[in-house]
Enzyme design. Sequence first.
Site, PDB file in Angstrom:
ATOM      1  CG  ASP A 188      -1.924  -1.048   1.267  1.00 39.91           C
ATOM      2  OD1 ASP A 188      -1.904  -1.907   0.370  1.00 39.91           O
ATOM      3  OD2 ASP A 188      -2.768  -1.036   2.181  1.00 39.91           O
ATOM      4  CG  HIS A 268       2.288  -8.907   0.066  1.00 35.84           C
ATOM      5  ND1 HIS A 268       1.631  -9.994   0.595  1.00 35.84           N
ATOM      6  CD2 HIS A 268       2.007  -7.866   0.917  1.00 35.84           C
ATOM      7  CE1 HIS A 268       0.983  -9.646   1.697  1.00 35.84           C
ATOM      8  NE2 HIS A 268       1.198  -8.351   1.905  1.00 35.84           N
ATOM      9  CB  SER A 379      10.276   2.528   4.303  1.00 33.25           C
ATOM     10  OG  SER A 379      11.589   2.874   3.913  1.00 33.25           O
TER      11      SER A 379
END
Length: 427
Positions: A188, A268, A379
């Site tokens: 996200d 992911h 980050s």
Amino acid sequence: MAASFGKLCCNQLPLTARKISSGWLRFRAQGAGQFHPGPWRSLSSGRQRFNAASLGLQARIRPFPLLIATGGGYMGYDQYGHYKDRELTKIGIEVPPRIANETQVALYKTIPTRLLSRAWGRLNQVELPTWLRKPVYSLYIWTFGVNMQEAAVEDLIQYRNLGEFFRRKLKPAIRPVCDSHCVISPADGKILHFGRVRNCEVEQVKGVTYSLETFLGPHTWAEAINSTIKPSNEEDPSSFQDLLVTKEGNELFHCVVYLAPGDYHCFHSPTDWRVAHRRHFPGSLMSVNPGVARWIKELFCHNERVVLSGEWTHGFFSLTAVGATNVGSIRIYFDKELRTNSPRYSKGSYNDFSYLSNNNQEGVSMRKGEHLGEFNLGSTIVLLFEAPHDFSFNLKAGQKIRYGEPLGTVSRDGQPETHFLGENGLK
């Protein structure tokens, strides 16, 4: 009348004499060191007055207030410059980014961000009292706009410390993985930039670039991935980029995803690929928010990062997790040996680790959407990969994106898929 005037003068004479006498006594007492002067000034030489003034000046200077005043003035001036830039942007005038000079970057690096990030990491592991958890987490949710309805555990009381709250998991199937596109968003976040790599330079945001070779490091690691790599030409900067393109007709693409503090902090696998090599760069931990990314050139090369490199169906593929302030901890789930923001590593170096061995010639196989790693706070993820020239991004620069949503794909049957062009105007 003359008699009256003479009487008045005689009456005032003793008073004047008394004042003069009193002043003389004061002066004598001061000279003998027995009197502390009040409103009277000492009759000292010019040099004595200069020394006294110098001592007084030294006593009056306070470094901390002076530093605060100077810093506040500079910040005010800087903010005024940003305000003018915003006003020009509103009326349609394109403003070039304000790039920090070497002195400003050096001053930023003097801040002990690595030490502060380690301290923050320890603080995150402190178990909070049950009565304090809900107020603390609620304040964070309100500040950064966290959507707790997507969390696997919505009850704030269940998170024992800040670390568990930051690394919260999502509900099953809350993020469907797109099957129609070959590359999906690994996390996200917000799309800072995307497009083709040109002349071995990559844009971290529009108009601000960094060196591909500095970011990935020497190409020695690539030999473990593909034994057919050609030797590089040090005189030609673009040769490093050509080195990564292993198939004829392919080009090198990139995409930068910024994870804000309120975003889901796990990342992911963006595609089906095999990871063959890991390179860890200890470095600074400067902020990577979009404002700083527009200010500091080669920001991602300064910061600590973990580069995972390997291959996918179209050739070279890499995913880089970039650290940031209070995000010194980067975790890769299948790599138990990785230790980031550790005092035993020195800045300016890098540490290689190969996932290939005599018993494992394939490396670590990752499926699209599979859990790969996590940050302790927001980050940045940087994707660099080789793809056919007709690969197209399904993105707009600056858009919000969620894990599992499509980034781009290769055209089918010669007809490119419907996609949006970003600010860089790439086709």
